[in-house]
Design a protein around this motif. Structure first.
Motif, mmCIF file in Angstrom:
data_model
loop_
_atom_site.group_PDB
_atom_site.id
_atom_site.type_symbol
_atom_site.label_atom_id
_atom_site.label_comp_id
_atom_site.label_asym_id
_atom_site.label_seq_id
_atom_site.Cartn_x
_atom_site.Cartn_y
_atom_site.Cartn_z
ATOM 1 N N GLY A 19 0.823 -1.198 0.000
ATOM 2 C CA GLY A 19 0.000 0.000 0.000
ATOM 3 C C GLY A 19 0.857 1.248 0.000
ATOM 4 O O GLY A 19 0.560 2.229 -0.686
ATOM 5 N N LEU A 20 1.947 1.208 0.758
ATOM 6 C CA LEU A 20 2.891 2.327 0.801
ATOM 7 C C LEU A 20 3.688 2.419 -0.498
ATOM 8 O O LEU A 20 3.872 3.513 -1.053
ATOM 9 C CB LEU A 20 3.846 2.142 1.988
ATOM 10 N N ALA A 21 4.141 1.288 -0.995
ATOM 11 C CA ALA A 21 5.014 1.290 -2.173
ATOM 12 C C ALA A 21 4.264 1.601 -3.469
ATOM 13 O O ALA A 21 4.771 2.324 -4.332
ATOM 14 C CB ALA A 21 5.707 -0.067 -2.294
ATOM 15 N N TYR A 22 3.048 1.062 -3.621
ATOM 16 C CA TYR A 22 2.365 1.142 -4.903
ATOM 17 C C TYR A 22 0.920 1.628 -4.818
ATOM 18 O O TYR A 22 0.239 1.700 -5.846
ATOM 19 C CB TYR A 22 2.354 -0.238 -5.588
ATOM 20 N N GLY A 23 0.432 1.930 -3.629
ATOM 21 C CA GLY A 23 -0.992 2.241 -3.517
ATOM 22 C C GLY A 23 -1.840 1.019 -3.815
ATOM 23 O O GLY A 23 -2.967 1.123 -4.318
ATOM 24 N N ASP A 24 -1.307 -0.163 -3.505
ATOM 25 C CA ASP A 24 -1.937 -1.435 -3.858
ATOM 26 C C ASP A 24 -2.948 -1.815 -2.780
ATOM 27 O O ASP A 24 -2.634 -2.550 -1.838
ATOM 28 C CB ASP A 24 -0.852 -2.504 -4.005
ATOM 29 N N GLY A 25 -4.149 -1.295 -2.904
ATOM 30 C CA GLY A 25 -5.154 -1.599 -1.904
ATOM 31 C C GLY A 25 -6.396 -0.741 -2.063
ATOM 32 O O GLY A 25 -6.572 -0.015 -3.050
ATOM 33 N N LEU A 26 -7.259 -0.829 -1.079
ATOM 34 C CA LEU A 26 -8.567 -0.176 -1.075
ATOM 35 C C LEU A 26 -8.801 0.479 0.278
ATOM 36 O O LEU A 26 -8.144 0.134 1.261
ATOM 37 C CB LEU A 26 -9.668 -1.212 -1.319
ATOM 38 N N PHE A 27 -9.768 1.394 0.322
ATOM 39 C CA PHE A 27 -10.142 1.932 1.631
ATOM 40 C C PHE A 27 -11.607 2.316 1.649
ATOM 41 O O PHE A 27 -12.239 2.517 0.614
ATOM 42 C CB PHE A 27 -9.255 3.113 2.020
ATOM 43 N N GLU A 28 -12.147 2.413 2.851
ATOM 44 C CA GLU A 28 -13.509 2.876 3.103
ATOM 45 C C GLU A 28 -13.468 3.896 4.227
ATOM 46 O O GLU A 28 -12.734 3.726 5.201
ATOM 47 C CB GLU A 28 -14.429 1.716 3.506
ATOM 48 N N LYS A 140 -12.700 2.505 -4.736
ATOM 49 C CA LYS A 140 -12.077 3.459 -3.830
ATOM 50 C C LYS A 140 -10.689 2.901 -3.486
ATOM 51 O O LYS A 140 -10.420 2.423 -2.389
ATOM 52 C CB LYS A 140 -12.912 3.671 -2.570
ATOM 53 N N HIS A 141 -9.814 2.954 -4.496
ATOM 54 C CA HIS A 141 -8.471 2.398 -4.330
ATOM 55 C C HIS A 141 -7.545 3.432 -3.692
ATOM 56 O O HIS A 141 -7.906 4.608 -3.531
ATOM 57 C CB HIS A 141 -7.926 1.920 -5.680
ATOM 58 N N LEU A 142 -6.353 3.017 -3.331
ATOM 59 C CA LEU A 142 -5.447 3.875 -2.566
ATOM 60 C C LEU A 142 -4.721 4.908 -3.424
ATOM 61 O O LEU A 142 -4.054 5.788 -2.872
ATOM 62 C CB LEU A 142 -4.411 3.016 -1.828
ATOM 63 N N ASN A 143 -4.842 4.839 -4.734
ATOM 64 C CA ASN A 143 -4.173 5.806 -5.604
ATOM 65 C C ASN A 143 -5.022 7.066 -5.719
ATOM 66 O O ASN A 143 -5.908 7.170 -6.562
ATOM 67 C CB ASN A 143 -3.951 5.199 -6.993
#
Length: 271
Positions: A19-28, A140-143
């Protein structure tokens, strides 16, 4: 209040986290009142869809139980749930057997001026455009760098939110909200199949409108349609609905359909 990482209190994260390196994730981002996460089913449904599309392995039952437990401790505020793909070594390729890392954070409910809901807001017409990428559209991805750049375009108190278009010029959404138009009693919101975030309050409004028999349409919106609108409003799952009274020289009034839906969403968030 402590953040939780994988169900345990923590204030640090691995430097190898994707998530820190690539924004590889999601959030709510979930409003919490009286220890209860609001619109939880819609948040979890969107999260599950995002996990499916990103091939992110996550225990949905465990996520639900942790969100409920964290909300009960938080009491009142905003709960941010972040899922990342966890740790990996250098390179884009992910470890296919890694389970999602679960991060929960809490903060106070934001305090917005009452005038935003009562009198309406001014939108800043952002120059930053949303890239068209159907594979990520709606998530709603981390990017969020496009939103970061757009939000940096204004700092005055006159504008409470920004208006974002895509690279083809279509009107899509606000920086942190979804956008609706009303024209001759018909509700219109943007097609998010190319870009944008499919907000949970947007989904709730579409559902409520259908149940009330309000004519509605999800379609491409050109700037000229914004100019011709009778009413305009923005929405998200924390503040509900704000009427829009001005943007780029255009002006609108908070009309009857905006007020009707605003009452419904206020009841949902005050419950």
């Amino acid at each position: 209040m402590h953040s939780w990482v994988d169900g345990q209190p923590a204030d640090a994260l691995s430097l190898k986290d994707r998530g820190l390196a690539y924004g590889d994730g999601l959030f709510e981002t979930i409003a919490v009142r009286c220890g209860r996460p609001l619109l939880l089913e819609r948040h979890l449904q969107r999260l599950a869809e995002g996990c499916l599309r990103l091939a992110l392995s996550a225990d949905q039952a465990l996520i639900r139980s942790e969100v409920l437990a964290y909300a009960a401790v938080l009491g009142e505020g905003v709960l941010k749930l972040i899922l990342t793909r966890g740790d990996s070594l250098r390179g884009y390729a992910a470890n296919p057997v890694t389970s999602a890392r679960r991060i929960l954070q809490g903060s106070a409910l934001p305090v917005y001026p009452a005038a935003h809901a009562e009198q309406g807001i001014c939108l800043f017409a952002c120059a930053t455009r949303l890239s068209e990428q159907p594979l990520l559209a709606g998530l709603k991805h981390l990017n969020r760098l496009e939103q970061v750049l757009a939000r940096a375009e204004w700092s005055d108190a006159e504008h409470a939110e920004g208006l974002m278009r895509d690279t083809s010029g279509r009107v899509i959404e606000g920086v942190f909200s979804n956008l609706f138009l009303v024209r001759q009693g018909r509700l219109l919101t943007a097609d998010l199949s190319r870009c944008g975030v499919a907000g949970v309050m947007r989904a709730e409004i579409l559902c409520q409108a259908e149940s009330l028999g309000i004519a509605l349409q999800v379609a491409d919106i050109g700037f000229e349609q914004l100019q011709q609108a009778d009413e305009v409003f923005v929405c998200n799952s924390v503040y509900g609905i704000w009427p829009v009274r001005a943007c780029a020289g255009m002006r609108w009034s908070a009309g009857p359909l905006t007020r009707k839906l605003q009452g419904i969403t206020r009841a949902l968030l005050d419950a």
